[in-house]
Write an enzyme that holds these catalytic residues in place. Structure first.
Site, PDB file in Angstrom:
ATOM      1  N   ASP A 103      71.924  35.959   8.076  1.00  0.00           N
ATOM      2  CA  ASP A 103      71.819  34.811   7.458  1.00  0.00           C
ATOM      3  C   ASP A 103      72.722  33.750   7.671  1.00  0.00           C
ATOM      4  O   ASP A 103      73.699  33.886   8.714  1.00  0.00           O
ATOM      5  CB  ASP A 103      71.784  34.971   5.677  1.00  0.00           C
ATOM      6  CG  ASP A 103      71.220  34.107   5.059  1.00  0.00           C
ATOM      7  OD1 ASP A 103      70.647  32.960   5.398  1.00  0.00           O
ATOM      8  OD2 ASP A 103      71.498  34.041   3.794  1.00  0.00           O
TER       9      ASP A 103
ATOM     10  N   GLU B 196       2.506  47.703 -37.753  1.00  0.00           N
ATOM     11  CA  GLU B 196       2.373  47.442 -36.424  1.00  0.00           C
ATOM     12  C   GLU B 196       1.167  46.224 -36.243  1.00  0.00           C
ATOM     13  O   GLU B 196       1.432  45.339 -35.164  1.00  0.00           O
ATOM     14  CB  GLU B 196       1.757  48.587 -35.742  1.00  0.00           C
ATOM     15  CG  GLU B 196       2.988  49.652 -35.673  1.00  0.00           C
ATOM     16  CD  GLU B 196       2.959  50.394 -36.983  1.00  0.00           C
ATOM     17  OE1 GLU B 196       4.145  50.833 -37.377  1.00  0.00           O
ATOM     18  OE2 GLU B 196       1.963  50.484 -37.837  1.00  0.00           O
TER      19      GLU B 196
ATOM     20  N   ASP C  96      65.437  29.339   1.281  1.00  0.00           N
ATOM     21  CA  ASP C  96      65.791  29.402  -0.312  1.00  0.00           C
ATOM     22  C   ASP C  96      64.869  28.428  -1.099  1.00  0.00           C
ATOM     23  O   ASP C  96      65.322  27.421  -1.550  1.00  0.00           O
ATOM     24  CB  ASP C  96      67.250  29.000  -0.401  1.00  0.00           C
ATOM     25  CG  ASP C  96      68.284  29.995   0.395  1.00  0.00           C
ATOM     26  OD1 ASP C  96      67.700  31.160   0.625  1.00  0.00           O
ATOM     27  OD2 ASP C  96      69.577  29.659   0.898  1.00  0.00           O
TER      28      ASP C  96
ATOM     29  N   ASP D  46       5.412  50.177 -44.414  1.00  0.00           N
ATOM     30  CA  ASP D  46       4.762  51.068 -43.319  1.00  0.00           C
ATOM     31  C   ASP D  46       3.553  50.542 -42.954  1.00  0.00           C
ATOM     32  O   ASP D  46       3.183  49.507 -43.517  1.00  0.00           O
ATOM     33  CB  ASP D  46       4.747  52.370 -44.113  1.00  0.00           C
ATOM     34  CG  ASP D  46       4.452  53.711 -43.317  1.00  0.00           C
ATOM     35  OD1 ASP D  46       4.667  53.428 -41.797  1.00  0.00           O
ATOM     36  OD2 ASP D  46       4.244  54.595 -43.412  1.00  0.00           O
TER      37      ASP D  46
ATOM     38  N   HIS E 197      62.459  38.058  -3.828  1.00  0.00           N
ATOM     39  CA  HIS E 197      63.864  37.718  -3.816  1.00  0.00           C
ATOM     40  C   HIS E 197      64.407  36.545  -4.565  1.00  0.00           C
ATOM     41  O   HIS E 197      63.636  35.446  -4.537  1.00  0.00           O
ATOM     42  CB  HIS E 197      64.125  37.576  -2.177  1.00  0.00           C
ATOM     43  CG  HIS E 197      65.614  37.137  -1.989  1.00  0.00           C
ATOM     44  ND1 HIS E 197      66.581  38.030  -2.244  1.00  0.00           N
ATOM     45  CD2 HIS E 197      66.352  36.170  -1.397  1.00  0.00           C
ATOM     46  CE1 HIS E 197      67.810  37.505  -1.970  1.00  0.00           C
ATOM     47  NE2 HIS E 197      67.609  36.469  -1.283  1.00  0.00           N
TER      48      HIS E 197
ATOM     49  N   ASP F 271      72.059  41.807  -1.061  1.00  0.00           N
ATOM     50  CA  ASP F 271      72.585  40.459  -0.342  1.00  0.00           C
ATOM     51  C   ASP F 271      74.103  40.602  -0.481  1.00  0.00           C
ATOM     52  O   ASP F 271      74.599  41.727  -0.691  1.00  0.00           O
ATOM     53  CB  ASP F 271      72.239  39.392  -1.470  1.00  0.00           C
ATOM     54  CG  ASP F 271      72.096  37.949  -0.751  1.00  0.00           C
ATOM     55  OD1 ASP F 271      72.944  37.514   0.170  1.00  0.00           O
ATOM     56  OD2 ASP F 271      70.923  37.330  -0.903  1.00  0.00           O
TER      57      ASP F 271
ATOM     58  N   GLU G 236      72.728  28.893  11.186  1.00  0.00           N
ATOM     59  CA  GLU G 236      72.238  27.645  11.822  1.00  0.00           C
ATOM     60  C   GLU G 236      73.181  27.055  12.555  1.00  0.00           C
ATOM     61  O   GLU G 236      72.536  26.435  13.359  1.00  0.00           O
ATOM     62  CB  GLU G 236      71.826  26.803  10.533  1.00  0.00           C
ATOM     63  CG  GLU G 236      70.526  27.013   9.717  1.00  0.00           C
ATOM     64  CD  GLU G 236      70.989  28.222   8.836  1.00  0.00           C
ATOM     65  OE1 GLU G 236      70.003  29.118   8.426  1.00  0.00           O
ATOM     66  OE2 GLU G 236      72.259  28.202   8.296  1.00  0.00           O
TER      67      GLU G 236
ATOM     68  N   ARG H 168      67.279  34.074   9.609  1.00  0.00           N
ATOM     69  CA  ARG H 168      66.928  32.538   8.965  1.00  0.00           C
ATOM     70  C   ARG H 168      66.836  31.552  10.004  1.00  0.00           C
ATOM     71  O   ARG H 168      65.897  30.737   9.838  1.00  0.00           O
ATOM     72  CB  ARG H 168      68.221  32.249   7.774  1.00  0.00           C
ATOM     73  CG  ARG H 168      67.504  31.208   7.207  1.00  0.00           C
ATOM     74  CD  ARG H 168      68.531  30.914   5.830  1.00  0.00           C
ATOM     75  NE  ARG H 168      69.847  30.227   6.221  1.00  0.00           N
ATOM     76  CZ  ARG H 168      70.666  29.919   5.042  1.00  0.00           C
ATOM     77  NH1 ARG H 168      70.194  29.828   3.972  1.00  0.00           N
ATOM     78  NH2 ARG H 168      71.991  29.404   5.414  1.00  0.00           N
TER      79      ARG H 168
ATOM     80  N   ASP I 237      71.323  24.475   7.432  1.00  0.00           N
ATOM     81  CA  ASP I 237      71.327  25.032   5.967  1.00  0.00           C
ATOM     82  C   ASP I 237      70.967  24.098   5.129  1.00  0.00           C
ATOM     83  O   ASP I 237      71.907  23.401   4.663  1.00  0.00           O
ATOM     84  CB  ASP I 237      72.583  25.841   6.021  1.00  0.00           C
ATOM     85  CG  ASP I 237      72.744  26.460   4.311  1.00  0.00           C
ATOM     86  OD1 ASP I 237      71.560  26.353   3.816  1.00  0.00           O
ATOM     87  OD2 ASP I 237      73.858  26.821   4.127  1.00  0.00           O
TER      88      ASP I 237
ATOM     89  N   ASP J  76       7.288  58.906 -37.471  1.00  0.00           N
ATOM     90  CA  ASP J  76       6.675  60.238 -37.831  1.00  0.00           C
ATOM     91  C   ASP J  76       6.932  61.496 -36.823  1.00  0.00           C
ATOM     92  O   ASP J  76       5.867  61.650 -36.002  1.00  0.00           O
ATOM     93  CB  ASP J  76       5.300  60.024 -38.066  1.00  0.00           C
ATOM     94  CG  ASP J  76       4.852  59.058 -39.335  1.00  0.00           C
ATOM     95  OD1 ASP J  76       5.774  58.880 -39.949  1.00  0.00           O
ATOM     96  OD2 ASP J  76       3.919  58.577 -39.180  1.00  0.00           O
TER      97      ASP J  76
END
Length: 1826
Positions: A491, A1390, A590, A1387, A648, A375, A494, A574, A251, A1492
């Protein structure tokens, strides 16, 4: 022959020789056997180490693994001492005469061999060595070899593993390995038979075997070593530089240290090189140990008990090795389907209410979320099998509630059992366990060992005791009767204790203090656990410690079988051991909320997949510490792809469930997005677990498992795979949006866009924004999918689908395993359905392999997404048995850009076999013969393909795939921080285009420049010869070094054929891809094509379009400025080669081709776009948005922001061509005044001019015009006059404009010679009488004067133009007759001419009729039609001569700025210029009308389209001739057009000569009143419109705005062009068809208020089409909720309206919020914005309060004269308002004059009795109570 006798001397010599030989043989034998040279066995001889003379530092085997090494201590052990030359190697190392020798040669057994070993005389390191050992070899399978070394005479502890059975033989007859033994010293050498690679060679170091110290070293073939655990390995591949890793369950926190953690795993895998071959090694030993890795490379094991029991596994790949290993120890569990859902947990829920709040807020945000875990908080004083009857009293009901919502509940259980009573009675679990004798005992074997854990003093169950297992099962079952949990989290196993050893301490003996302690944490065997001499049923804890968790897992598995009979449930443990994965999952412990722990989780997951525990994950967002939003967001993204996906955290820290960060937070949205992807892919993940369960495959997989021969993958551990095919690339560092990721050697597709990525087998920089994760699917695979839901309970009811990612051969394969999701052994019992999916040659086979399960939800595969189909499918056929159906075309969606095909509308029943076949056209056709009269011969002569097509629009002649250019292979691509460049050459396999007519450019240069993060330029040009480039100075961003991380795009050069790809990094969408055939570059023909990201293209002009969104059905649009009234596919006045493109993912981009030559563009359905231009270069600018409005802002930043018009120019305007005299204008003016119709501007067309000559006045009919204009201006009106560029040259009387022009040499001339180019326009010959009854050509020939055309590029021309305008304005000869005007209308620029080319024809056919004529009106005549000859020469400001051929489209552009400059200089005011011909950037000086047009109903709709397009082009001040220019209008048409035109920014009623009047007062009183009313609305809204104009000028925003700009995520708006917006706030929905009284209108997703009633459209109508009543006197106007609109009391002109009270209209949105702005200046001064002489305020309303905020105020703005007199609030609610207050200059005023209509929910406040200046802060409050 007689025998010869030896002499005595000879005899003596022979005897001596024989004696010497015997001695030598004995000595040699002694030396060979290593035995002391003494016959007296009892005599002690000194050990002399045989230290190698030369040994590499990396080959030394450490002889002093404990602390305190020194020369003296080393030599005392009989070892060698020599400092290393470098590195971390041992100075004390073993001599060559340590170890064992083979005593008797191998004896064959049924399983293999057995060999006796004898220890070589040498010192023992730790305790007494075992003299005789036995080596047992077992050839268990062809790929698995076992060898065990143990005491030959004494039984030792060995791991009794439930899955590893004794091997009885026979030995494998033909294994893939060979085993040799080295005799002296002993060593085992294992090699691969096929390659002779030595895999595991223990002869490199001496074997040590004492009772409590066993050591063995093995040489390995490579440094590529993976596995061993449990630790935090910062990288997946081990560092072999003398790293030592302890293995002993503990642990401890996984904080990055090298200490031992929760589990005990001795397996590792090693690659054998680049062959892809691999092997694995497993030591079956549960005692504490350490493993050392050294650079040779070698591995050394040091364990303190048990035996050396090795298994060697050979595989053809890393994945095979894992399968072999798991076949031995047990294959992984098959998880319940629900356990693959997302899970929430924390330690620190203070009560059940805390848990419920977490559940509720995450349900509220619709988070996919299957499991809630509690938990130890839920327990009574942390006691197992209890729950807190106070804080968690309703826990049973809570579990039921979870189940009712389709969710599951998991509880935690620790092994340690409290010895204390419960609060209100005995603790039955402890009492019963004591009675049954289930606890671990102290060394006496009788007294329960006491420790301390969470509940205080505890005992520890002995799960090796059958009675304990029975007790455990009973307790769990009893507790399930109280709390209906669904799974168990075990948990602290160990086993962990907070008291070292026991409360009574530990005995000082060899078990608690062994001779050698591995490098475990604290270097104390019983630290945070039990005494090692504690007794268990199956032995001493010393041997069993690392098996404690595993034994608890086995007991808990029996719980699951009892409590959930026949069901899988879930165990999460675990502590684990080899084989635990058959029963349990695991999390990585953890961890902490930091970026490192997120990184290190990936190697951890990869290792546990090696260990056979694929149900693995880390605590998402971290267990310890508060998790910052960015960290948690990034962790949620990657955690969505943990097999065990759980968020968690620990007690004392902030919550970190997603919803805690805010309902609409980026974290929530990103989390939901990727969890939805997870849930979509659960069928794939579930199938991966099935394969793990049955075959031993990994689930989470390192890249090297799939690409073991690619050495780049060997160290990749910041990416991982799901199975073989889903690549996850997370962001693992703070503040990063770019990740260096590896793209393995395969086809890969972006999961979200489906686009194929071009890179492979290389590291690339991936742009991964804050809300994104790198997610790619591998070509060649089929993924089963399912529509997601918030839990798997519901998602399993949803339709299935398939995601198919094709490889480069167009193949793919995949599988699906499907069962009920929770029953046990469904595979073994054949209660499942299995599919095999294969794709080849456009055919998907869905073959059912097994149909043993019938899903109750009647599931069907309803959609298939296919990635990588290169050509759009034209049909899809589905076969089911003998039934054949064809998929409807509407269900086939193909994205050309991403190559994604989406098939919908399928109904393929789960459990049935099907085939799905798609057919595509051969490949995308790009037209090789756009001219008329294409034929096969001509096509083939161009090197192109000829093939017919049933579609009349599809070209029959098209390019070969590789037609174009290729990158010059001898030149590298040059890459710099600012861009990239390359030279390319023509693919000479194809003929030159137009050979003999125009030269081909064989070598081109391509330059890409990154201009800023959202803008780039790419230019293609001839590097050897300068070509014409557009001489417009763009606003190029300042050149700075850009960061690739912030750029929105990336650019790639592709080849064969050469192309440029521009990709949006955030989505992967390729928005430009010119790697298509047809790229051509000649002097007079340049063609380039690109694939488009979607069919949603807007822009290109100026041509009349029937819809705002382009029709991509093979439509070609010409662009060449021409005096051409609007008509379908007729090029008109301006040229705008700019388009905006929408991408399917709602992003937008814009593209400008800066080229002023004649061109056309072809849009085709795939979708693709082809440009063809006849000169210049290819000079593209691209902006990346990402919104449509951003695109326009960025584009206008480049070309220049729109002009800021004067306030008066926003008023209504009247004009006509055909006023007979000034009296008509005077009468019109007076009639408009009498009718009270708002009206600001009066025009004079060419009628007022003498014979249409510029700068003259017709003194016969318009002599009173100057006085009339002065009168009108004195009454607040404004005047705009017309000027044409053509200057008459046939005058018989002095005509200063012409003569001065000659003096200044301003006219356009012939390229050869100095003569002017003469055309004909409006000016008439002097002294002729015009007979207008004659046909047009006759009039031109006989009446029209020769005209010359000023060259406005020249500085001299600008000066001449300014002088001419000024003299006309001032009339220095007779000032009283000066003509005062406020604006100029230019006008015919162009430029237009009434003869083709010139009065003397043209001389260069090559220019006027080039080899390729774009798709232009009258293209059969040539480019010179109705304009100048193309060989005419103009001169740029810098003196450079240019051909009119190149600059024709720039003529109007070149006239515009000099005109505005002159106007402003002469009048001293801002003025306005309206121009007919425009080019990109014209909008910064002028407005534009749409030409136009004709009095026809369709022209109104087309006018909206035109305005929307000119908004894109950066010309905000635009509109159409209201009621039409040509033809007689009608009452209804003109009335409807007046309603629409009232909302043109440029609002002018204008018609042509010879047609009926159409001004408002030409109609009846009803017409006048309707016109008046609608124009009063316009005038009321002018402060709002003026503010929009300011935002356009300052920021580039659009004024007239399509709905899609505001609602781009609503694809319905993408096609809407019969409605439009003013800014973001007002929606105009006009009647556009004859006789209609109802209009079909779309309601976007917002709150909308009717302008006339203040009522909001019902919310249910949003996103809907509705019918809006539209009687003849009505136009539909709606104000958007959330907006505040400034308005003003209207008047007949803006001169008077600007003096009136201001009002604010507050339209509250659904959240009761609104905001808006007001811009104000004097309305006419020049550059008020640039000189900061303006006022700007923002308004914000929130519920019942409105506040103003002054952003800028300058006294010259005149805002101090502006008073706020009215407030309207819409959406104020239906509860009667009783109180309105205004706070002004720190004083609060109670307003009595207000009305509240509860039905319409409108509040109207009148404040005209007060003086509230708008330039001072104001606060309004309205309430329902005093």
């Amino acid at each position: 022959m007689a025998r010869r006798k030896f002499s005595n001397l000879e005899t003596i010599l022979i005897a001596l020789f024989i004696l010497v030989v015997i001695v030598a043989i004995v000595l040699i034998a002694l030396l060979a056997t290593g035995q002391p040279g003494t016959i007296d066995k009892g005599a002690a001889q000194p050990f002399i180490p045989s230290c190698p003379f030369c040994i590499l530092d990396s080959d030394r085997v450490n002889c002093f693994p404990d602390d305190g090494a020194s020369r003296e201590a080393c030599e005392a052990r009989g070892c060698c001492w020599k400092p290393v030359t470098s590195g971390n190697g041992p100075w004390c190392f073993f001599a060559q005469n340590f170890g064992y020798r083979v005593q008797e040669y191998r004896k064959r057994t049924p399983t293999g061999f057995e060999t006796q070993l004898q220890r070589l005389p040498s010192p023992s390191l730790f305790g007494i060595s075992v003299e005789k050992l036995v080596l047992i070899e077992e050839k268990q399978t062809e790929n698995r070899f076992r060898f065990k070394i143990t005491d030959a005479n004494k039984r030792r502890y060995e791991v009794q593993h439930e899955n590893i059975k004794p091997f009885a033989g026979p030995a494998a007859s033909n294994p893939n390995y060979e085993v040799e033994l080295n005799q002296n010293p002993f060593g085992v050498v294992i090699m691969r038979k096929s390659t002779k690679t030595i895999l595991f060679d223990t002869s490199v170091g001496p074997l040590q075997f004492a009772d409590q110290y066993l050591q063995i070293t093995a040489k390995l073939p490579s440094h590529n070593i993976y596995g061993l655990g449990e630790h935090v390995h910062k990288h997946y591949r081990h560092d072999t530089n003398w790293k030592t890793w302890p293995i002993f369950s503990r642990d401890a926190f996984p904080n990055g240290g090298m200490h031992n953690l929760y589990g005990h795993h001795t397996f590792f895998m090693c690659l054998e090189g680049e062959s892809g071959l691999a092997f694995g090694v497993f030591l079956l030993n549960s005692n504490a140990m350490e493993v050392e890795l050294q650079p040779s490379p070698s591995i050394t094991y040091r364990t303190i008990g048990g035996v050396l029991d090795f298994y060697i596994f050979l595989g053809s790949s890393p994945e095979d090795v894992v399968r072999e290993y798991l076949t031995l120890i047990g294959k992984p569990l098959m998880p319940a389907y629900w356990s693959l859902g997302f899970q929430l947990s924390r330690w620190g829920y203070k009560s059940l209410n805390d848990v419920k709040a977490t559940v509720d807020r995450n349900r509220k945000i619709n988070l996919p979320y299957d499991i809630q875990i509690t938990d130890i908080d839920y327990m009574e004083n942390k006691k197992d099998f209890t729950y807190d009857l106070d804080k968690f009293r309703n826990l049973p009901d809570f579990a039921h509630d979870l189940h009712d919502h389709g969710q599951k509940y998991i509880i935690i259980l620790d092994p340690a059992i409290s010895t204390q009573k419960r609060l209100h009675g005995p603790y039955h679990s402890y009492d019963k366990g004591t009675q049954m004798g289930v606890w671990i005992n102290e060394s006496d074997g009788r007294t329960p060992l006491l420790g301390k854990v969470w509940p205080g003093e505890t005992v520890f169950p002995d799960y090796t005791n059958p009675q304990c297992i029975k007790w455990w099962v009973d307790e769990c079952e009893n507790f399930h009767q109280e709390i209906k949990y669904d799974g168990l989290w075990i948990d602290m196993n160990e086993v962990s204790s907070f008291e070292h050893g026991s409360v009574n301490g530990c005995n000082k003996n060899q078990w608690n203090y062994p001779p050698f302690t591995p490098r475990i944490l604290d270097k104390l065997m019983y630290s945070k656990t039990l005494c090692m001499d504690a007794q268990q049923t199956k032995g001493m804890h010393y041997d069993l410690h690392s098996l404690y968790g595993h034994s608890m897992i086995l007991a808990t598995e029996q719980v699951i079988n009892r409590v959930f009979p026949g069901q899988r449930s879930l165990i999460l443990s675990r502590s684990t051991f080899a084989g635990s994965g058959k029963y349990t999952g695991h999390w990585l412990g953890d961890n902490a909320a930091n970026w490192n722990d997120m990184k290190w989780a990936i190697p951890g997951m990869l290792e546990f997949n090696l260990f056979g525990i694929p149900y693995i994950g880390a605590d998402i967002c971290g267990f310890f510490d508060n998790s910052p939003e960015e960290l948690c967001r990034r962790w949620m993204q990657v955690g969505a792809f943990y097999p065990f996906s759980r968020n968690h955290n620990a007690e004392g820290y902030d919550p970190q469930d997603p919803a805690f960060y805010g309902e609409n937070s980026l974290l929530v949205n990103s989390s939901k997005h990727y969890l939805n992807i997870r849930y979509t892919l659960l069928p794939y993940l579930y199938t991966l677990f099935h394969k793990a369960n049955v075959y031993g495959d990994t689930v989470v997989r390192p890249l090297l498992h799939e690409f073991p021969s690619d050495n780049a993958t060997w160290t990749v551990d910041r990416q991982f795979l799901w199975g073989p095919a889903l690549l996850i690339t997370p962001v693992l560092d703070p503040g990063r949006e770019n990740v260096r990721g590896y793209v393995p050697d395969a086809d890969w597709y972006d999961y979200e866009t489906g686009a194929r990525i071009d890179s492979r087998k290389q590291f690339v920089n991936m742009h991964i924004p804050a809300d994104k994760l790198g997610l790619h699917v591998r070509g060649g695979f089929v993924f089963p999918t399912q529509q997601p839901a918030n839990t798997t309970f519901y998602s399993r009811k949803n339709p299935l689908g398939l995601l198919i990612a094709l490889d480069e051969q167009g193949k793919a394969g995949g599988e699906l395993f499907w069962d009920d999701g929770e029953s046990r052994d469904t595979f073994q019992k054949e209660n499942y359905t299995a599919y095999q999916f294969t794709v080849t040659k456009n055919l998907l086979s869905m073959k059912v392999l097994k149909r043993g399960y019938i899903d109750p939800n009647n599931l069907k595969f309803e959609e298939i997404r296919i990635l990588g189909i290169k050509i759009a499918p034209t049909s899809v056929i589905v076969k089911h048995g003998n039934n054949v159906t064809t998929l409807a075309p509407g269900n086939i969606n193909y994205n050309t850009n991403t190559k994604v095909t989406h098939l919908t509308g399928l109904h393929l029943v789960l459990g049935e076999s099907y085939s799905v076949q798609w057919n595509s056209s051969e490949f995308e056709r790009f037209d090789c013969y756009p001219e008329e009269n294409a034929n096969e011969r001509a096509c083939n002569a161009r090197g192109c393909i000829w093939a017919s097509s049933p579609n009349p629009n599809v070209p029959w002649c098209f390019y070969q795939r590789d037609y174009g250019y290729i990158m010059n292979t001898t030149k590298e691509v040059v890459v710099t921080p600012k861009g990239m460049s390359v030279k390319i050459k023509r693919n000479t396999a194809y003929p030159e285009r137009y050979k003999g007519q125009t030269p081909t450019v064989e070598i081109l240069k391509v330059d890409v420049t990154y201009l800023n993060d959202y803008m780039l330029n790419f230019k293609i040009f001839d590097p050897t010869m300068k070509r014409f480039e557009v001489p417009i100075q763009l606003n190029i961003p300042n050149s700075t070094l850009l960061s690739n991380s912030t750029r929105l795009y990336e650019v790639v050069f592709t080849n064969n054929p050469f192309g440029i790809q521009v990709r949006r990094k955030s989505t992967g969408t390729i928005i430009w891809n010119s790697q298509v055939p047809g790229f051509t570059f000649t002097d007079q023909f340049i063609q380039i094509s690109t694939q488009l990201p979607s069919k949603h293209i807007y822009g290109f002009g100026e041509t009349e379009h029937r819809s705002f969104r382009h029709d991509l059905n093979w439509n070609t649009w010409g662009m060449f400025a021409k005096d051409q009234p609007p008509g379908y596919k007729m090029n008109s006045y301006g040229s705008h080669p700019f388009y905006l493109g929408l991408e399917e993912d709602f992003n937008a981009h814009g593209v400008l081709l800066l080229n002023s030559n004649a061109m056309d563009v072809t849009l085709q359905p795939t979708p693709s776009l082809t440009y063809r231009t006849i000169g210049g270069i290819l000079d593209f600018y691209m902006v990346l948005g990402p919104t449509p409005e951003n695109v326009v802002e960025q584009y206008t930043r480049l070309i220049g922001r729109p002009v800021m018009p004067p306030y008066w120019s926003l008023g209504f305007q009247l004009c006509r061509y055909g006023y007979k005299n000034d009296r008509e204008i005077a009468d019109l003016y007076r009639s408009m005044k009498e009718a009270g119709i708002p009206y600001d501007v009066q025009y004079a067309d060419i009628d007022y001019l003498e014979r249409q000559l510029d700068f003259t006045l017709d003194v016969d009919d318009f002599q009173g015009l100057p006085d009339l204009f002065n009168e009108m201006r004195s009454e607040g009106m404004r005047i705009i006059i017309i000027l044409d560029p053509g200057i008459s040259g046939n005058e018989t009387q002095p005509y200063t404009p012409f003569t001065s022009a000659l003096d200044k040499d301003v006219f356009i001339k012939w390229r050869i010679g100095s003569d002017n180019v003469w055309g004909k326009v409006w000016p008439d010959f002097p002294n002729v009488t015009v007979d207008e009854s004659k046909d047009w050509n006759y009039q031109v020939e006989h009446y029209r004067s020769y005209t010359a055309f000023p060259d406005f590029f020249r500085n001299e021309t600008a000066e001449w133009w300014h002088t001419s305008i000024k003299e006309y304005y001032t009339n220095p000869v007779n000032p009283s007759k000066s003509l005062k005007f406020d604006g100029l209308w230019i006008d015919m620029n162009e430029p237009a001419s009434f003869v083709d080319g010139s009065v003397n024809d043209c001389h260069e056919a090559k220019l006027n009729k080039p080899p390729y004529m774009p798709a232009l009106e009258s293209k059969h005549i040539g480019l010179h039609h109705k304009t100048l000859c193309m060989e005419s020469e103009q001169v740029l400001a810098d003196g450079t001569p240019v051909r009119h051929y190149d600059v024709h489209n720039l003529y109007g552009w070149s006239q515009t700025k000099p005109t505005l400059d002159s106007l402003q200089n002469i009048t001293g005011e801002r003025g306005v210029v309206v121009t007919r011909s425009t080019f990109p950037s014209s909008g910064q000086w002028a407005g534009h009308w749409l030409g136009d047009n004709t009095a026809a109903w369709d022209q109104m709709h087309k006018s909206i389209i035109g305005m929307l397009e000119f908004s894109l082009f950066g010309v905000s001040y635009t509109g159409a001739d209201i009621c039409g220019f040509f033809k007689n209008t009608t009452y209804e048409l003109c009335l409807r057009w007046m309603q629409l035109g009232a909302f043109y920014p440029y609002s002018r009623n204008h018609n042509g000569k010879g047609f009926f009047r159409q001004d408002p007062v030409a109609w009846n009183e009803t017409f006048q009143n309707i016109s008046k009313n609608i124009l009063l609305i316009r005038y009321k809204l002018l402060p709002f419109l003026y503010t929009l104009m300011y935002e356009a000028h300052r920021d580039g925003r659009t004024v007239i705005r399509p709905l899609l700009h505001e609602f781009f995520e609503d694809k319905t708006t993408w096609d809407i062009d019969r409605q439009f917006l003013w800014g973001r706030a007002m929606m105009i929905t006009p009647a556009l068809d004859e006789g209609v009284t109802t209009v079909r209108a779309y309601v976007p997703d917002s709150r909308w208020y009717d302008w006339f009633t203040a009522k909001s459209i019902p919310s249910e109508a949003r996103h809907q089409w509705i019918d809006m009543p539209t009687p003849l006197d009505h136009i539909n106007l709606h104000i958007r909720g959330g907006c505040i609109i400034p308005w003003q009391e209207p008047a007949n002109t803006t001169h008077y309206s600007r003096r009136n009270f201001l009002g604010l209209l507050v339209a509250l949105d659904d959240n009761q919020v609104a905001e808006g702005r007001l811009y104000w200046d004097d309305g006419q001064s020049i550059d008020t914005i640039e000189r900061s002489e303006y006022f700007l305020a923002e308004f914000r309303a929130d519920k019942d309060t409105l506040q103003t905020n002054i952003l800028h105020d300058n006294k010259k703005s005149t805002a101090n004269e502006l008073k706020l007199g009215y407030l309207q609030v819409w959406g104020a609610g239906n509860i009667r308002l009783t109180n309105v207050t205004v706070t002004y200059e720190n004083k609060t005023h109670s307003i009595k004059s207000f009305e509240h209509n509860s039905e319409s929910q409108e509040l109207f406040v009148r404040m005209t009795d007060y003086v509230f200046q708008i330039n001072k802060p104001l606060k309004f409050v309205w309430k329902t109570v005093p």
